[in-house]
Design an enzyme around this catalytic site. Structure first.
Site, PDB file in Angstrom:
ATOM      1  N   TRP A  36      39.152  45.827  30.783  1.00  0.00           N
ATOM      2  CA  TRP A  36      40.253  44.894  30.462  1.00  0.00           C
ATOM      3  C   TRP A  36      40.270  44.015  31.486  1.00  0.00           C
ATOM      4  O   TRP A  36      40.381  44.369  32.790  1.00  0.00           O
ATOM      5  CB  TRP A  36      41.623  45.608  30.316  1.00  0.00           C
ATOM      6  CG  TRP A  36      42.492  44.767  30.380  1.00  0.00           C
ATOM      7  CD1 TRP A  36      43.478  44.347  31.515  1.00  0.00           C
ATOM      8  CD2 TRP A  36      43.312  44.036  29.499  1.00  0.00           C
ATOM      9  NE1 TRP A  36      44.573  43.774  31.034  1.00  0.00           N
ATOM     10  CE2 TRP A  36      44.351  43.370  29.716  1.00  0.00           C
ATOM     11  CE3 TRP A  36      43.091  43.740  27.832  1.00  0.00           C
ATOM     12  CZ2 TRP A  36      45.124  42.412  29.020  1.00  0.00           C
ATOM     13  CZ3 TRP A  36      43.862  43.138  27.022  1.00  0.00           C
ATOM     14  CH2 TRP A  36      45.042  42.532  27.552  1.00  0.00           C
ATOM     15  N   ASP A  39      45.171  38.268  34.485  1.00  0.00           N
ATOM     16  CA  ASP A  39      45.400  37.237  35.257  1.00  0.00           C
ATOM     17  C   ASP A  39      44.264  36.934  36.483  1.00  0.00           C
ATOM     18  O   ASP A  39      44.006  37.882  37.070  1.00  0.00           O
ATOM     19  CB  ASP A  39      46.746  37.343  36.058  1.00  0.00           C
ATOM     20  CG  ASP A  39      47.806  37.797  35.286  1.00  0.00           C
ATOM     21  OD1 ASP A  39      47.640  37.764  34.085  1.00  0.00           O
ATOM     22  OD2 ASP A  39      48.874  37.812  35.885  1.00  0.00           O
TER      23      ASP A  39
END
Ligand code: FRU
Length: 497
Positions: A36, A39
């Site tokens: 994953w 930001d």
């Protein structure tokens, strides 16, 4: 607490990245090494390379205890994976190393400043979360956390501000004031999201300076990932507000990415807002961060995903999450404008140009196709007769398609990926109000296998979205109700991974 979290992540990514074929990755957009990504963090230039870190959970393709993944590049387009930079391996960050920023120090070291997250069970059975800011020093590959961590703690917050929502420091050095500044997001006592300014002489001792900007009951709750910079004499704040209500076509429900433009008083450290606008109108854009390049360009990169739209993933994916193309920022007509970094134009190859193409029914042009490309389309009415709609279907195989549709009377640009082949799409289309130019419209469209980034009217607005369409769907179909004239220039991109 796991003191081996860093070495375990480094070993894991080395072993498992091989399970991802380069064909399944974008060509020049940063994607997660494995697992994953959210930001962008620590976007910076250090010792000859652009560095980008990112919120990273290597072990699964869903969010988890946050590490900082790491890539670097000479040209912002060819990226090289580096080992995980930091991991949740101390008491004060055992529940995650959240977002933050990076800076080159005068002594040659690279500084990372991040949010350290700690959760503790309380006597009443609840779990309390504490967010503080910490630092680490490194050489561009390996980083050592400071023994003084956490260095910026919630006792510095204005009275009543949230100690749980206190995160995402963006640091810079102000040589005039001879100190470091950082903006950090939080929620004030009156429940408004805010961008708080702190300063320090030595990176260890910090003090609160001012509240630069607030959501004022209008722009959502927590302002995540704030950024602050001066651009052509204006002051600009970027932020990603959570829980925002839709307003006309400017803002949508949920997580938004906005910019606030105004002026900054260096003496009082106050920011006066002129306007707040959406930073990108697409379905997948959040948490943007900027850096200043060695030649003075303000370059922005964003997470090419959104919290509201990331919970269903393509079956069997081994990585999830990409960044946008890095974009140069500039001001024009009061807009904060953005265009892909100029390095992208240096990679053009096989450029084809079509002038004065008259479109009044579906047509395809010779060689006008592809899924990795940079294309400009200038649209105008034919013989002063306004058309009803104009369509550009991308990533099409005749059935699948991602559509851009323009209504010149309402001056609304409609982006639609309903037929892009992804079954689980909560939000698949968006309308964007663009500047009315009497039927004229300039688009620049950048595609990289799984994404479409549209820059409208010289970069005044951007519309960024991910598509999961099979790569074989590479046709581009032009269409109109009425007649439009189009000038088209399309280049493939000479970038290899
Ligand atoms: C924004 C955000 C940040 C936080 C990080 C955690 O997307 O929620 O506020 O630092 O993600 O991964």
């Amino acid at each position: 607490m796991n003191p081996d979290a860093l070495s375990e992540a480094r070993a894991y990514e080395m072993l498992h990245e091989k399970s991802i074929s380069p064909d399944d990755r974008p060509v020049f957009h940063v994607s997660s090494r494995i697992g994953w990504m959210n930001d962008p963090n620590g976007f910076s230039f250090y010792h000859g390379y652009y560095h980008l870190f990112y919120q990273y959970h290597p072990y699964r393709t869903v969010w988890g205890p946050m590490h900082w993944g790491h890539v670097r590049s000479k040209d912002l387009l060819h990226w090289e994976f580096l080992p995980t930079a930091i991991a949740p391996d101390t008491d004060y960050d055992k529940n995650g190393c959240y977002s933050g920023s990076a800076l080159e120090l005068k002594d040659g070291r690279q500084l990372l400043m991040y949010t350290s997250v700690q959760k503790e069970s309380q006597p009443d059975g609840t779990i309390a979360e504490f967010q503080t800011q910490s630092i680490a020093f490194g050489d561009g590959i390996d980083y050592v956390k400071s023994e003084h961590n956490p260095i910026l703690t919630s006792d510095l917050l204005p009275a009543g501000a949230s100690t749980k929502d206190f995160r995402d420091p963006k640091i810079w050095r102000d040589d005039m004031d001879q100190c470091y500044y950082a903006v950090v997001g939080s929620i004030l006592a009156d429940s408004n999201g805010a961008v708080l300014l702190f300063c320090s002489d030595d990176l260890i001792h910090w003090s609160y300076v001012s509240t630069l900007e607030e959501s004022r009951q209008e722009y959502g709750s927590m302002w995540e990932c704030p950024d602050f910079f001066i651009l052509e004499q204006s002051a600009v704040i970027l932020a990603s507000p959570t829980s925002m209500y839709a307003k006309d076509l400017e803002f949508h429900n949920g997580h938004n990415a906005v910019y606030s433009i105004g002026s900054y008083n260096r003496i009082t450290h106050s920011f006066t807002r002129r306007e707040v606008r959406t930073l990108d109108y697409g379905l997948d854009f959040y948490a943007a961060q900027t850096m200043l390049s060695p030649n003075g360009r303000r370059i922005m990169i964003g997470w090419m995903q959104s919290w509201d739209n990331c919970h269903k993933q393509p079956k069997g994916c081994r990585y999830f999450g990409m960044m946008t193309v890095p974009r140069e920022l500039f001001l024009h007509n009061g807009y904060l404008c953005q265009l892909p970094v100029r390095e992208l134009s240096d990679c053009h190859k096989n450029t084809i140009i079509f002038r004065q193409v008259s479109v009044s029914s579906p047509i395809e042009l010779n060689q006008l196709k592809g899924r990795v490309l940079d294309m400009t389309i200038q649209i105008r009415p034919s013989k002063d007769q306004l058309y009803d709609h104009c369509f550009i279907h991308l990533a099409s195989d005749g059935k699948l398609r991602t559509t851009i549709c323009y209504d010149p009377r309402k001056s609304i640009l409609h982006f639609d990926r309903t037929y892009s082949g992804f079954l689980y799409d909560l939000i698949a289309a968006r309308d964007v109000s663009v500047r009315n130019r009497n039927g004229c419209l300039d688009l620049r469209i950048v595609m990289d296998r799984f994404s479409v980034e549209i820059f409208v009217n010289g970069g005044e607005q951007a519309i960024t979205s991910v598509i999961h369409t099979p790569q074989s769907a590479d046709r581009i179909i032009l269409d109109a109700e009425g007649t439009v004239l189009m000038d088209i220039e399309k280049s493939d991109l000479n970038i290899t991974i």
